[in-house]
Design a protein around this motif. Structure first.
Motif, PDB file in Angstrom:
ATOM      1  N   HIS A  55      -3.649   8.603  -2.300  1.00  0.00           N
ATOM      2  CA  HIS A  55      -4.998   7.968  -1.526  1.00  0.00           C
ATOM      3  C   HIS A  55      -4.550   7.903   0.133  1.00  0.00           C
ATOM      4  O   HIS A  55      -5.677   7.860   0.946  1.00  0.00           O
ATOM      5  N   ASN A  76      -3.209   4.792   5.158  1.00  0.00           N
ATOM      6  CA  ASN A  76      -4.274   4.258   5.546  1.00  0.00           C
ATOM      7  C   ASN A  76      -5.506   4.428   4.437  1.00  0.00           C
ATOM      8  O   ASN A  76      -6.724   4.177   5.060  1.00  0.00           O
ATOM      9  N   GLY A  77      -5.437   4.943   3.378  1.00  0.00           N
ATOM     10  CA  GLY A  77      -6.533   5.026   2.363  1.00  0.00           C
ATOM     11  C   GLY A  77      -7.326   6.121   2.623  1.00  0.00           C
ATOM     12  O   GLY A  77      -8.466   6.172   2.205  1.00  0.00           O
ATOM     13  N   ASN A  91     -11.162   8.287  -1.094  1.00  0.00           N
ATOM     14  CA  ASN A  91     -10.728   7.422   0.087  1.00  0.00           C
ATOM     15  C   ASN A  91     -11.057   5.957  -0.339  1.00  0.00           C
ATOM     16  O   ASN A  91     -11.916   5.592  -0.647  1.00  0.00           O
ATOM     17  N   LEU A  92      -9.985   5.233   0.307  1.00  0.00           N
ATOM     18  CA  LEU A  92     -10.071   3.655   0.079  1.00  0.00           C
ATOM     19  C   LEU A  92     -10.247   3.078   1.411  1.00  0.00           C
ATOM     20  O   LEU A  92     -10.709   1.841   1.385  1.00  0.00           O
ATOM     21  N   ALA A  93     -10.286   3.639   2.439  1.00  0.00           N
ATOM     22  CA  ALA A  93     -10.489   3.135   3.787  1.00  0.00           C
ATOM     23  C   ALA A  93     -11.829   2.791   3.893  1.00  0.00           C
ATOM     24  O   ALA A  93     -12.739   3.248   3.681  1.00  0.00           O
ATOM     25  N   GLN A 140      -9.444  -0.834   7.178  1.00  0.00           N
ATOM     26  CA  GLN A 140      -9.000   0.450   7.736  1.00  0.00           C
ATOM     27  C   GLN A 140     -10.467   1.084   8.287  1.00  0.00           C
ATOM     28  O   GLN A 140     -11.556   0.862   7.626  1.00  0.00           O
ATOM     29  N   CYS A 153       0.297   3.632  -2.810  1.00  0.00           N
ATOM     30  CA  CYS A 153      -1.044   4.103  -2.982  1.00  0.00           C
ATOM     31  C   CYS A 153      -0.883   5.680  -2.096  1.00  0.00           C
ATOM     32  O   CYS A 153      -2.023   6.377  -2.256  1.00  0.00           O
ATOM     33  N   HIS A 191      -6.434  -5.101   2.955  1.00  0.00           N
ATOM     34  CA  HIS A 191      -5.801  -4.177   3.549  1.00  0.00           C
ATOM     35  C   HIS A 191      -6.586  -2.781   3.766  1.00  0.00           C
ATOM     36  O   HIS A 191      -7.125  -2.207   4.874  1.00  0.00           O
ATOM     37  N   PHE A 192      -7.212  -2.274   2.736  1.00  0.00           N
ATOM     38  CA  PHE A 192      -7.932  -1.132   2.699  1.00  0.00           C
ATOM     39  C   PHE A 192      -9.185  -1.157   3.300  1.00  0.00           C
ATOM     40  O   PHE A 192      -9.704  -0.499   4.287  1.00  0.00           O
ATOM     41  N   ALA A 201       0.877  -1.280   0.028  1.00  0.00           N
ATOM     42  CA  ALA A 201      -0.127   0.061   0.000  1.00  0.00           C
ATOM     43  C   ALA A 201       0.853   1.309   0.049  1.00  0.00           C
ATOM     44  O   ALA A 201       0.479   2.420  -0.204  1.00  0.00           O
TER      45      ALA A 201
END
Length: 188
Positions: free
Chosen positions: A41, A44-45, A54-56, A102, A37, A98-99, A34
């Motif tokens: 992003h 932690n997104g 936002n990817l979290a 979060q 990214c 992972h994302f 990540a």
């Protein structure tokens, strides 16, 4: 506006139009990958730039489908195509895990506009969930940057972004509707 029957039908079409083979995802391995990214992003997104999503807490299946679409070129974005070119399917599943793990981001938005958007959000909530949380391959809208959501809805409306029933849904929205809905989902 679509009726409830049309909205539910559109959601079913969207939900069955994508398939992602299940791989055992490793969120820790995704966290290592990540780093590439974070520039756009955020850590932690959680993006600090409203131009990037936002990817979290995003739905892992949705993230995997989108990353694979960037990699194959079916979703166009030169930066994302370059970054995904060397990712394996396992890397993609790991990043998605992972994302998704979060804590959710909250982008905020114009309060008055968000109130107007809340009144119009029913058309979105049938597919994206009662709190805009998404499910499976339907993306989370809650906490997304209003500017990003607005841009994506406009891309769907003009046809430069493809995606199941979203062209039809967005084509029925005025620019004011798009702004209000984007503010509402950003406020969740």
């Amino acid at each position: 506006m679509f009726s409830l029957k049309h909205s539910v039908s559109a959601c079913l079409v969207l939900a069955t139009s994508y398939s992602v083979p299940a791989l055992a995802a490793d969120a820790a391995a995704g966290a290592e990958k990540a780093a590439i990214c974070a520039g756009c992003h955020g850590p932690n997104g959680k993006s600090s730039n409203p131009q990037w999503p936002n990817l979290a807490a995003q739905q892992p299946d949705y993230l995997a489908v989108q990353l694979k679409a960037f990699k194959s070129g079916t979703r166009k974005n030169p930066m994302m195509q370059s970054l995904t070119a060397n990712l394996s399917d396992q890397d993609i599943e790991n990043l998605a895990a992972h994302f998704a793990a979060q804590p959710a981001a909250k982008a905020g938005g114009d309060t008055a506009l968000a109130k107007t958007g809340e009144e119009k959000a029913g058309i979105c909530l049938h597919c994206h969930g009662a709190q805009g949380q998404g499910s499976a391959q339907i993306p989370r809208l809650a906490g997304q940057h209003p500017g990003y959501l607005e841009a994506q809805l406009k891309h769907f409306k003009e046809g430069s972004r493809q995606g199941g029933p979203m062209q039809g849904m967005a084509s029925r929205l005025s620019d004011d509707d798009i702004k209000a809905l984007s503010a509402y989902f950003g406020s969740l």
